[in-house]
Write a protein that holds these residues in place. Structure first.
Motif, PDB file in Angstrom:
ATOM      1  N   GLY A  95       0.832  -1.193   0.000  1.00  0.00           N
ATOM      2  CA  GLY A  95       0.000   0.000   0.000  1.00  0.00           C
ATOM      3  C   GLY A  95       0.867   1.243   0.000  1.00  0.00           C
ATOM      4  O   GLY A  95       1.995   1.226   0.504  1.00  0.00           O
ATOM      5  N   PHE A  96       0.344   2.307  -0.574  1.00  0.00           N
ATOM      6  CA  PHE A  96       1.034   3.603  -0.562  1.00  0.00           C
ATOM      7  C   PHE A  96       0.026   4.653  -0.118  1.00  0.00           C
ATOM      8  O   PHE A  96      -1.001   4.861  -0.764  1.00  0.00           O
ATOM      9  N   ALA A  97       0.321   5.314   1.006  1.00  0.00           N
ATOM     10  CA  ALA A  97      -0.603   6.279   1.600  1.00  0.00           C
ATOM     11  C   ALA A  97      -0.096   7.698   1.373  1.00  0.00           C
ATOM     12  O   ALA A  97       1.093   7.975   1.554  1.00  0.00           O
ATOM     13  N   LEU A  98      -1.000   8.591   0.984  1.00  0.00           N
ATOM     14  CA  LEU A  98      -0.621   9.980   0.755  1.00  0.00           C
ATOM     15  C   LEU A  98      -1.733  10.918   1.198  1.00  0.00           C
ATOM     16  O   LEU A  98      -2.900  10.539   1.267  1.00  0.00           O
ATOM     17  N   SER A  99      -1.337  12.147   1.505  1.00  0.00           N
ATOM     18  CA  SER A  99      -2.263  13.140   2.051  1.00  0.00           C
ATOM     19  C   SER A  99      -3.231  13.659   0.991  1.00  0.00           C
ATOM     20  O   SER A  99      -2.886  13.805  -0.181  1.00  0.00           O
ATOM     21  N   LEU A 100      -4.440  13.961   1.444  1.00  0.00           N
ATOM     22  CA  LEU A 100      -5.440  14.654   0.632  1.00  0.00           C
ATOM     23  C   LEU A 100      -6.193  15.584   1.576  1.00  0.00           C
ATOM     24  O   LEU A 100      -7.018  15.143   2.364  1.00  0.00           O
ATOM     25  N   THR A 101      -5.874  16.877   1.500  1.00  0.00           N
ATOM     26  CA  THR A 101      -6.482  17.813   2.442  1.00  0.00           C
ATOM     27  C   THR A 101      -7.957  18.023   2.133  1.00  0.00           C
ATOM     28  O   THR A 101      -8.821  17.874   2.997  1.00  0.00           O
ATOM     29  N   VAL A 102      -8.250  18.407   0.897  1.00  0.00           N
ATOM     30  CA  VAL A 102      -9.630  18.556   0.426  1.00  0.00           C
ATOM     31  C   VAL A 102      -9.667  18.144  -1.039  1.00  0.00           C
ATOM     32  O   VAL A 102      -8.633  18.044  -1.699  1.00  0.00           O
ATOM     33  N   ASN A 103     -10.868  17.923  -1.574  1.00  0.00           N
ATOM     34  CA  ASN A 103     -11.025  17.517  -2.969  1.00  0.00           C
ATOM     35  C   ASN A 103     -10.951  18.750  -3.870  1.00  0.00           C
ATOM     36  O   ASN A 103     -11.940  19.199  -4.439  1.00  0.00           O
ATOM     37  N   ASN A 104      -9.735  19.285  -3.985  1.00  0.00           N
ATOM     38  CA  ASN A 104      -9.506  20.543  -4.681  1.00  0.00           C
ATOM     39  C   ASN A 104      -8.117  20.468  -5.316  1.00  0.00           C
ATOM     40  O   ASN A 104      -7.148  20.102  -4.650  1.00  0.00           O
ATOM     41  N   LEU A 105      -8.005  20.800  -6.605  1.00  0.00           N
ATOM     42  CA  LEU A 105      -6.735  20.640  -7.309  1.00  0.00           C
ATOM     43  C   LEU A 105      -5.642  21.539  -6.744  1.00  0.00           C
ATOM     44  O   LEU A 105      -4.474  21.151  -6.698  1.00  0.00           O
ATOM     45  N   TYR A 106      -5.998  22.743  -6.328  1.00  0.00           N
ATOM     46  CA  TYR A 106      -4.993  23.637  -5.750  1.00  0.00           C
ATOM     47  C   TYR A 106      -4.346  22.993  -4.527  1.00  0.00           C
ATOM     48  O   TYR A 106      -3.120  22.957  -4.396  1.00  0.00           O
ATOM     49  N   HIS A 107      -5.161  22.463  -3.646  1.00  0.00           N
ATOM     50  CA  HIS A 107      -4.626  21.856  -2.431  1.00  0.00           C
ATOM     51  C   HIS A 107      -3.901  20.546  -2.726  1.00  0.00           C
ATOM     52  O   HIS A 107      -2.965  20.177  -2.006  1.00  0.00           O
ATOM     53  N   ALA A 108      -4.311  19.849  -3.778  1.00  0.00           N
ATOM     54  CA  ALA A 108      -3.648  18.588  -4.125  1.00  0.00           C
ATOM     55  C   ALA A 108      -2.188  18.805  -4.511  1.00  0.00           C
ATOM     56  O   ALA A 108      -1.340  17.930  -4.291  1.00  0.00           O
ATOM     57  N   TRP A 109      -1.867  19.972  -5.087  1.00  0.00           N
ATOM     58  CA  TRP A 109      -0.484  20.259  -5.477  1.00  0.00           C
ATOM     59  C   TRP A 109       0.473  20.144  -4.296  1.00  0.00           C
ATOM     60  O   TRP A 109       1.624  19.728  -4.455  1.00  0.00           O
ATOM     61  N   PHE A 110       0.030  20.522  -3.124  1.00  0.00           N
ATOM     62  CA  PHE A 110       0.905  20.530  -1.958  1.00  0.00           C
ATOM     63  C   PHE A 110       1.386  19.127  -1.586  1.00  0.00           C
ATOM     64  O   PHE A 110       2.400  18.972  -0.908  1.00  0.00           O
ATOM     65  N   ASP A 189       3.788   1.988   2.678  1.00  0.00           N
ATOM     66  CA  ASP A 189       4.679   3.145   2.661  1.00  0.00           C
ATOM     67  C   ASP A 189       3.816   4.399   2.642  1.00  0.00           C
ATOM     68  O   ASP A 189       2.769   4.431   1.983  1.00  0.00           O
ATOM     69  N   GLY A 190       4.267   5.419   3.340  1.00  0.00           N
ATOM     70  CA  GLY A 190       3.509   6.654   3.402  1.00  0.00           C
ATOM     71  C   GLY A 190       4.347   7.856   3.041  1.00  0.00           C
ATOM     72  O   GLY A 190       5.566   7.869   3.255  1.00  0.00           O
ATOM     73  N   ALA A 191       3.694   8.873   2.475  1.00  0.00           N
ATOM     74  CA  ALA A 191       4.368  10.120   2.114  1.00  0.00           C
ATOM     75  C   ALA A 191       3.467  11.278   2.510  1.00  0.00           C
ATOM     76  O   ALA A 191       2.432  11.500   1.889  1.00  0.00           O
ATOM     77  N   VAL A 192       3.851  11.987   3.558  1.00  0.00           N
ATOM     78  CA  VAL A 192       3.057  13.134   4.008  1.00  0.00           C
ATOM     79  C   VAL A 192       3.926  14.387   4.103  1.00  0.00           C
ATOM     80  O   VAL A 192       3.595  15.334   4.807  1.00  0.00           O
ATOM     81  N   ALA A 193       5.056  14.377   3.391  1.00  0.00           N
ATOM     82  CA  ALA A 193       5.914  15.568   3.356  1.00  0.00           C
ATOM     83  C   ALA A 193       5.239  16.654   2.524  1.00  0.00           C
ATOM     84  O   ALA A 193       4.434  16.364   1.641  1.00  0.00           O
ATOM     85  N   PRO A 194       5.563  17.926   2.763  1.00  0.00           N
ATOM     86  CA  PRO A 194       4.919  19.025   2.045  1.00  0.00           C
ATOM     87  C   PRO A 194       5.727  19.510   0.848  1.00  0.00           C
ATOM     88  O   PRO A 194       6.936  19.322   0.776  1.00  0.00           O
ATOM     89  N   PHE A 195       5.043  20.124  -0.090  1.00  0.00           N
ATOM     90  CA  PHE A 195       5.687  20.826  -1.197  1.00  0.00           C
ATOM     91  C   PHE A 195       5.327  22.296  -1.032  1.00  0.00           C
ATOM     92  O   PHE A 195       4.428  22.818  -1.663  1.00  0.00           O
ATOM     93  N   ASN A 196       6.021  22.944  -0.114  1.00  0.00           N
ATOM     94  CA  ASN A 196       5.646  24.308   0.253  1.00  0.00           C
ATOM     95  C   ASN A 196       6.773  24.931   1.066  1.00  0.00           C
ATOM     96  O   ASN A 196       7.168  24.375   2.084  1.00  0.00           O
ATOM     97  N   PRO A 197       7.330  26.054   0.649  1.00  0.00           N
ATOM     98  CA  PRO A 197       8.435  26.652   1.406  1.00  0.00           C
ATOM     99  C   PRO A 197       8.060  27.040   2.827  1.00  0.00           C
ATOM    100  O   PRO A 197       8.904  27.064   3.714  1.00  0.00           O
ATOM    101  N   ARG A 198       6.769  27.327   3.081  1.00  0.00           N
ATOM    102  CA  ARG A 198       6.361  27.683   4.440  1.00  0.00           C
ATOM    103  C   ARG A 198       6.504  26.506   5.397  1.00  0.00           C
ATOM    104  O   ARG A 198       6.606  26.683   6.603  1.00  0.00           O
ATOM    105  N   ALA A 199       6.495  25.289   4.859  1.00  0.00           N
ATOM    106  CA  ALA A 199       6.533  24.110   5.715  1.00  0.00           C
ATOM    107  C   ALA A 199       7.881  23.929   6.388  1.00  0.00           C
ATOM    108  O   ALA A 199       7.996  23.203   7.361  1.00  0.00           O
ATOM    109  N   VAL A 200       8.918  24.584   5.867  1.00  0.00           N
ATOM    110  CA  VAL A 200      10.228  24.485   6.507  1.00  0.00           C
ATOM    111  C   VAL A 200      10.164  25.039   7.921  1.00  0.00           C
ATOM    112  O   VAL A 200      10.680  24.455   8.876  1.00  0.00           O
ATOM    113  N   THR A 201       9.513  26.173   8.088  1.00  0.00           N
ATOM    114  CA  THR A 201       9.372  26.742   9.427  1.00  0.00           C
ATOM    115  C   THR A 201       8.370  25.950  10.253  1.00  0.00           C
ATOM    116  O   THR A 201       8.511  25.832  11.463  1.00  0.00           O
ATOM    117  N   ALA A 202       7.374  25.380   9.587  1.00  0.00           N
ATOM    118  CA  ALA A 202       6.377  24.603  10.323  1.00  0.00           C
ATOM    119  C   ALA A 202       6.988  23.348  10.918  1.00  0.00           C
ATOM    120  O   ALA A 202       6.693  22.970  12.050  1.00  0.00           O
TER     121      ALA A 202
END
Length: 212
Positions: A95-110, A189-202
């Protein structure tokens, strides 16, 4: 058959997982929860995953949420109990698990970009035999279901770089997973890392939290 019970775990017995991680011999089941934040306040989010470890593992999985701009608990892993009766669960290999915040393409990019990077390094050769597991946040709301033939455009978008399956096959696989009380895997296997420069501080805040 009812899904496995969503029992919580004590923080002092649970390890912390974020970024890319692996869970051996684990089962996944889904539940509905009520949102207490944002525009969906008071509404229910359906098909939120949690894991049951046949090896007695306990963990919190923390992921970046671009809506709040911070890391938070996305789901968790609890040890299996005799009352779970995991013999009734479906069986899958990988299995491969990944984040889905909302059903929205903008948010899926992250989440789609880091998911692709993790998948390419761990499961690319076995993509045809991999089941994709959505880890939806509390903001997701009524993001899919049998009434819409298990389709969710942001979920399909997130998987497009990971599989060559057509739309109907992606929806059917999702429906099989979500419509089954529980599914056990040899490895997830899971992948919940972000694609967002703000996440470095988070993530610095997460490290500080874990060290205190």
């Amino acid at each position: 058959m009812a899904p496995l019970t969503a029992l919580d775990v004590y923080p002092e017995y649970a390890r912390e997982l974020t970024g890319d991680w692996t869970l051996p011999d684990v089962c996944v089941t889904f539940r509905s929860t009520k949102s207490f934040t944002g525009a969906l306040h008071g509404n229910r989010t359906h098909y939120r995953a949690h894991f049951v470890s046949r090896l007695g593992d306990a963990a919190f999985i923390r992921a970046y949420n671009e809506i709040t701009g911070s890391y938070g608990r996305l789901t968790w892993v609890r040890p299996a109990l005799p009352s779970d009766d995991l013999r009734r669960c479906a069986r899958k290999s990988r299995g491969f698990a990944l984040s889905l915040t909302v059903n929205n393409l903008y948010h899926a990019w992250f989440h789609a970009v880091p998911a692709f990077e993790a998948f390419a390094t761990t499961l690319w050769s076995s993509a045809a035999n991999t089941t994709f597991i959505p880890l939806v946040a509390s903001n997701a709301g009524d993001w899919t279901g049998a009434d819409r033939a298990w389709r969710a455009h942001a979920w399909e978008f997130s998987l497009r770089a990971l599989t060559s399956q057509p739309t109907d096959a992606i929806a059917a696989s999702l429906g099989e997973l979500l419509g089954t009380p529980c599914t056990c895997f040899h490895r997830v296997d899971g992948a919940v890392a972000p694609f967002n420069p703000r996440a470095v501080t988070a993530i610095a805040g997460v490290i500080l939290y874990l060290c205190t």
